[in-house]
Design a protein around this motif. Structure first.
Motif, PDB file in Angstrom:
ATOM      1  N   ILE A  73      15.777 -34.377  46.666  1.00 55.55           N
ATOM      2  CA  ILE A  73      15.528 -35.421  47.650  1.00 55.55           C
ATOM      3  C   ILE A  73      16.883 -35.935  48.108  1.00 55.55           C
ATOM      4  O   ILE A  73      17.640 -36.524  47.329  1.00 55.55           O
ATOM      5  N   PHE A  74      17.214 -35.690  49.366  1.00 60.16           N
ATOM      6  CA  PHE A  74      18.470 -36.152  49.950  1.00 60.16           C
ATOM      7  C   PHE A  74      18.175 -37.280  50.927  1.00 60.16           C
ATOM      8  O   PHE A  74      17.539 -37.058  51.962  1.00 60.16           O
ATOM      9  N   SER A  75      18.594 -38.482  50.583  1.00 57.06           N
ATOM     10  CA  SER A  75      18.372 -39.653  51.444  1.00 57.06           C
ATOM     11  C   SER A  75      16.914 -39.743  51.890  1.00 57.06           C
ATOM     12  O   SER A  75      16.609 -39.996  53.046  1.00 57.06           O
ATOM     13  N   GLY A  76      16.017 -39.485  50.938  1.00 57.57           N
ATOM     14  CA  GLY A  76      14.595 -39.588  51.207  1.00 57.57           C
ATOM     15  C   GLY A  76      13.956 -38.353  51.799  1.00 57.57           C
ATOM     16  O   GLY A  76      12.733 -38.321  51.970  1.00 57.57           O
ATOM     17  N   GLN A  77      14.738 -37.319  52.102  1.00 55.37           N
ATOM     18  CA  GLN A  77      14.199 -36.100  52.696  1.00 55.37           C
ATOM     19  C   GLN A  77      14.157 -34.982  51.664  1.00 55.37           C
ATOM     20  O   GLN A  77      15.144 -34.710  50.988  1.00 55.37           O
ATOM     21  N   LYS A  78      12.999 -34.334  51.562  1.00 53.13           N
ATOM     22  CA  LYS A  78      12.825 -33.259  50.596  1.00 53.13           C
ATOM     23  C   LYS A  78      13.492 -31.982  51.099  1.00 53.13           C
ATOM     24  O   LYS A  78      13.437 -31.650  52.281  1.00 53.13           O
ATOM     25  N   ALA A  79      14.146 -31.267  50.185  1.00 50.62           N
ATOM     26  CA  ALA A  79      14.769 -29.995  50.513  1.00 50.62           C
ATOM     27  C   ALA A  79      14.696 -29.083  49.300  1.00 50.62           C
ATOM     28  O   ALA A  79      14.726 -29.546  48.154  1.00 50.62           O
ATOM     29  N   VAL A  80      14.585 -27.796  49.547  1.00 50.53           N
ATOM     30  CA  VAL A  80      14.589 -26.792  48.492  1.00 50.53           C
ATOM     31  C   VAL A  80      15.808 -25.900  48.689  1.00 50.53           C
ATOM     32  O   VAL A  80      16.032 -25.374  49.778  1.00 50.53           O
ATOM     33  N   LEU A  81      16.608 -25.766  47.630  1.00 51.96           N
ATOM     34  CA  LEU A  81      17.775 -24.899  47.661  1.00 51.96           C
ATOM     35  C   LEU A  81      17.546 -23.707  46.737  1.00 51.96           C
ATOM     36  O   LEU A  81      17.030 -23.866  45.630  1.00 51.96           O
ATOM     37  N   THR A  82      17.915 -22.542  47.213  1.00 55.83           N
ATOM     38  CA  THR A  82      17.741 -21.304  46.464  1.00 55.83           C
ATOM     39  C   THR A  82      19.104 -20.768  46.047  1.00 55.83           C
ATOM     40  O   THR A  82      20.020 -20.700  46.866  1.00 55.83           O
ATOM     41  N   TYR A  83      19.231 -20.408  44.775  1.00 59.21           N
ATOM     42  CA  TYR A  83      20.496 -19.975  44.213  1.00 59.21           C
ATOM     43  C   TYR A  83      20.351 -18.594  43.583  1.00 59.21           C
ATOM     44  O   TYR A  83      19.252 -18.113  43.336  1.00 59.21           O
ATOM     45  N   TRP A  84      21.523 -18.012  43.282  1.00 57.17           N
ATOM     46  CA  TRP A  84      21.576 -16.809  42.456  1.00 57.17           C
ATOM     47  C   TRP A  84      22.349 -17.129  41.183  1.00 57.17           C
ATOM     48  O   TRP A  84      23.529 -17.466  41.241  1.00 57.17           O
ATOM     49  N   HIS A  85      21.651 -17.081  40.059  1.00 54.30           N
ATOM     50  CA  HIS A  85      22.308 -17.218  38.758  1.00 54.30           C
ATOM     51  C   HIS A  85      22.988 -15.902  38.409  1.00 54.30           C
ATOM     52  O   HIS A  85      22.443 -14.821  38.615  1.00 54.30           O
ATOM     53  N   ARG A  86      24.203 -15.995  37.876  1.00 48.71           N
ATOM     54  CA  ARG A  86      24.875 -14.844  37.281  1.00 48.71           C
ATOM     55  C   ARG A  86      25.630 -15.328  36.060  1.00 48.71           C
ATOM     56  O   ARG A  86      26.131 -16.450  36.039  1.00 48.71           O
ATOM     57  N   PRO A  87      25.710 -14.512  35.020  1.00 54.30           N
ATOM     58  CA  PRO A  87      26.417 -14.923  33.809  1.00 54.30           C
ATOM     59  C   PRO A  87      27.914 -15.018  34.069  1.00 54.30           C
ATOM     60  O   PRO A  87      28.447 -14.453  35.026  1.00 54.30           O
ATOM     61  N   LEU A  88      28.601 -15.720  33.186  1.00 56.91           N
ATOM     62  CA  LEU A  88      30.026 -15.954  33.366  1.00 56.91           C
ATOM     63  C   LEU A  88      30.805 -14.645  33.483  1.00 56.91           C
ATOM     64  O   LEU A  88      31.700 -14.518  34.324  1.00 56.91           O
ATOM     65  N   HIS A  89      30.480 -13.674  32.659  1.00 51.99           N
ATOM     66  CA  HIS A  89      31.247 -12.423  32.698  1.00 51.99           C
ATOM     67  C   HIS A  89      31.081 -11.720  34.034  1.00 51.99           C
ATOM     68  O   HIS A  89      32.017 -11.046  34.511  1.00 51.99           O
ATOM     69  N   ALA A  90      29.919 -11.860  34.666  1.00 51.73           N
ATOM     70  CA  ALA A  90      29.721 -11.250  35.981  1.00 51.73           C
ATOM     71  C   ALA A  90      30.595 -11.929  37.031  1.00 51.73           C
ATOM     72  O   ALA A  90      31.094 -11.284  37.961  1.00 51.73           O
ATOM     73  N   MET A  91      30.802 -13.228  36.895  1.00 54.75           N
ATOM     74  CA  MET A  91      31.700 -13.935  37.799  1.00 54.75           C
ATOM     75  C   MET A  91      33.126 -13.425  37.640  1.00 54.75           C
ATOM     76  O   MET A  91      33.789 -13.054  38.616  1.00 54.75           O
ATOM     77  N   THR A  92      33.611 -13.415  36.406  1.00 47.88           N
ATOM     78  CA  THR A  92      35.003 -13.030  36.187  1.00 47.88           C
ATOM     79  C   THR A  92      35.233 -11.553  36.510  1.00 47.88           C
ATOM     80  O   THR A  92      36.302 -11.188  37.010  1.00 47.88           O
ATOM     81  N   ASP A  93      34.241 -10.709  36.263  1.00 43.82           N
ATOM     82  CA  ASP A  93      34.360  -9.304  36.658  1.00 43.82           C
ATOM     83  C   ASP A  93      34.494  -9.176  38.172  1.00 43.82           C
ATOM     84  O   ASP A  93      35.285  -8.367  38.672  1.00 43.82           O
ATOM     85  N   ALA A  94      33.716  -9.982  38.909  1.00 41.53           N
ATOM     86  CA  ALA A  94      33.783  -9.948  40.369  1.00 41.53           C
ATOM     87  C   ALA A  94      35.145 -10.422  40.867  1.00 41.53           C
ATOM     88  O   ALA A  94      35.692  -9.875  41.834  1.00 41.53           O
ATOM     89  N   PHE A  95      35.695 -11.443  40.213  1.00 45.47           N
ATOM     90  CA  PHE A  95      37.026 -11.932  40.596  1.00 45.47           C
ATOM     91  C   PHE A  95      38.067 -10.821  40.431  1.00 45.47           C
ATOM     92  O   PHE A  95      38.881 -10.569  41.322  1.00 45.47           O
ATOM     93  N   THR A  96      38.034 -10.174  39.293  1.00 42.18           N
ATOM     94  CA  THR A  96      39.013  -9.124  39.007  1.00 42.18           C
ATOM     95  C   THR A  96      38.870  -7.965  39.985  1.00 42.18           C
ATOM     96  O   THR A  96      39.873  -7.442  40.499  1.00 42.18           O
ATOM     97  N   ALA A  97      37.637  -7.563  40.257  1.00 40.93           N
ATOM     98  CA  ALA A  97      37.396  -6.442  41.167  1.00 40.93           C
ATOM     99  C   ALA A  97      37.893  -6.732  42.573  1.00 40.93           C
ATOM    100  O   ALA A  97      38.295  -5.819  43.298  1.00 40.93           O
ATOM    101  N   ALA A  98      37.883  -8.018  42.964  1.00 43.33           N
ATOM    102  CA  ALA A  98      38.313  -8.403  44.307  1.00 43.33           C
ATOM    103  C   ALA A  98      39.821  -8.617  44.397  1.00 43.33           C
ATOM    104  O   ALA A  98      40.324  -8.914  45.485  1.00 43.33           O
ATOM    105  N   GLY A  99      40.521  -8.486  43.283  1.00 49.13           N
ATOM    106  CA  GLY A  99      41.972  -8.624  43.311  1.00 49.13           C
ATOM    107  C   GLY A  99      42.460 -10.026  43.004  1.00 49.13           C
ATOM    108  O   GLY A  99      43.560 -10.407  43.438  1.00 49.13           O
TER     109      GLY A  99
END
Length: 234
Positions: free
Chosen positions: A168-194
């Motif tokens: 609820i943002f300032s009285g207005q309903k909103a739905v946010l959709t995310y992608w969960h990824r484990p920590l190692h997947a984040m750091t692997d992606a960082f390394t792969a991107a340089g």
């Protein structure tokens, strides 16, 4: 419904911007943490990737940074332009697509609460790396990976999984959709991107938060919400 646009900030941009001007997780947590990690920015060319209504852009500009920003939401960019003035370098663009900037254009890229909306990080991180000069920094915040496991104890932490939450943002309903990824997947992606990981941070709330939000912070020195990184372009 199949026709629903996920994370359509155009439909709740004003409510979101108003809520986050003074909210705990934005005004007293995310923005102060990003500013602390950025440090001295005077004269640095900084790209605010997913700038929203422009509060970080404004704060960094006030500290002397040479700011550029974009957001996928047309309405958010309109709000940012009202806030920042007609001369602000703002445009509508999507981090999931090629960025409209030349190679090595920036000293820093700020990506605060953006990448967790994307399933694939490979292309976005590669684009960020491309527009950074060698040695430049990506300063970013995403959902802390433990949050998904706390909300869904039976879920597989190690999977990359789509999930949604209602707000609820300032009285207005909103739905946010995310992608969960484990920590190692984040750091692997960082390394792969340089990128080289320079900082991993789980910050405390900013000064004044405890007085402003006594109930939310009662008995806590800090809380789990987002995970912050400073990455260096190798």
């Amino acid at each position: 419904m199949a026709s629903t646009v996920e994370n359509d900030y155009d439909t709740f941009a004003e409510a979101y911007a108003a809520e986050n001007e003074s909210s705990l997780v934005n005004a007293y947590y995310t923005r102060p943490a990003i500013l602390d990690l950025a440090g001295e920015v005077s004269g640095r060319r900084i790209l605010d990737a997913g700038c929203g209504a422009g509060p970080l852009f404004e704060a960094l500009r006030d500290r002397g940074a040479l700011m550029t920003g974009f957001d996928a939401s047309t309405k958010m960019v309109e709000l940012a332009r009202k806030r920042l003035g007609p001369d602000a370098d703002l445009r509508v663009a999507d981090l999931a697509e090629p960025l409209p900037y030349p190679d090595g254009a920036f000293d820093d890229v700020i990506a605060a609460l953006v990448l967790h909306y994307l399933e694939d990080w490979s292309a976005p991180l590669a684009e960020i790396r491309r527009v950074l000069k060698p040695g430049g920094r990506l300063i970013m915040a995403v959902n802390h990976p433990i949050i998904f496991k706390l909300l869904y104890p039976e879920a597989d932490y190690f999977a990359t999984v789509k999930w949604a939450d209602e707000y609820i943002f300032s009285g207005q309903k909103a739905v946010l959709t995310y992608w969960h990824r484990p920590l190692h997947a984040m750091t692997d992606a960082f390394t792969a991107a340089g990128f080289r990981t320079a900082v991993v941070s789980e910050p405390h709330p900013a000064p004044g938060a405890r007085e402003r939000f006594p109930e939310e912070l009662a008995g806590k020195t800090a809380f789990l919400s987002f995970l912050f990184f400073v990455l260096e372009a190798a």
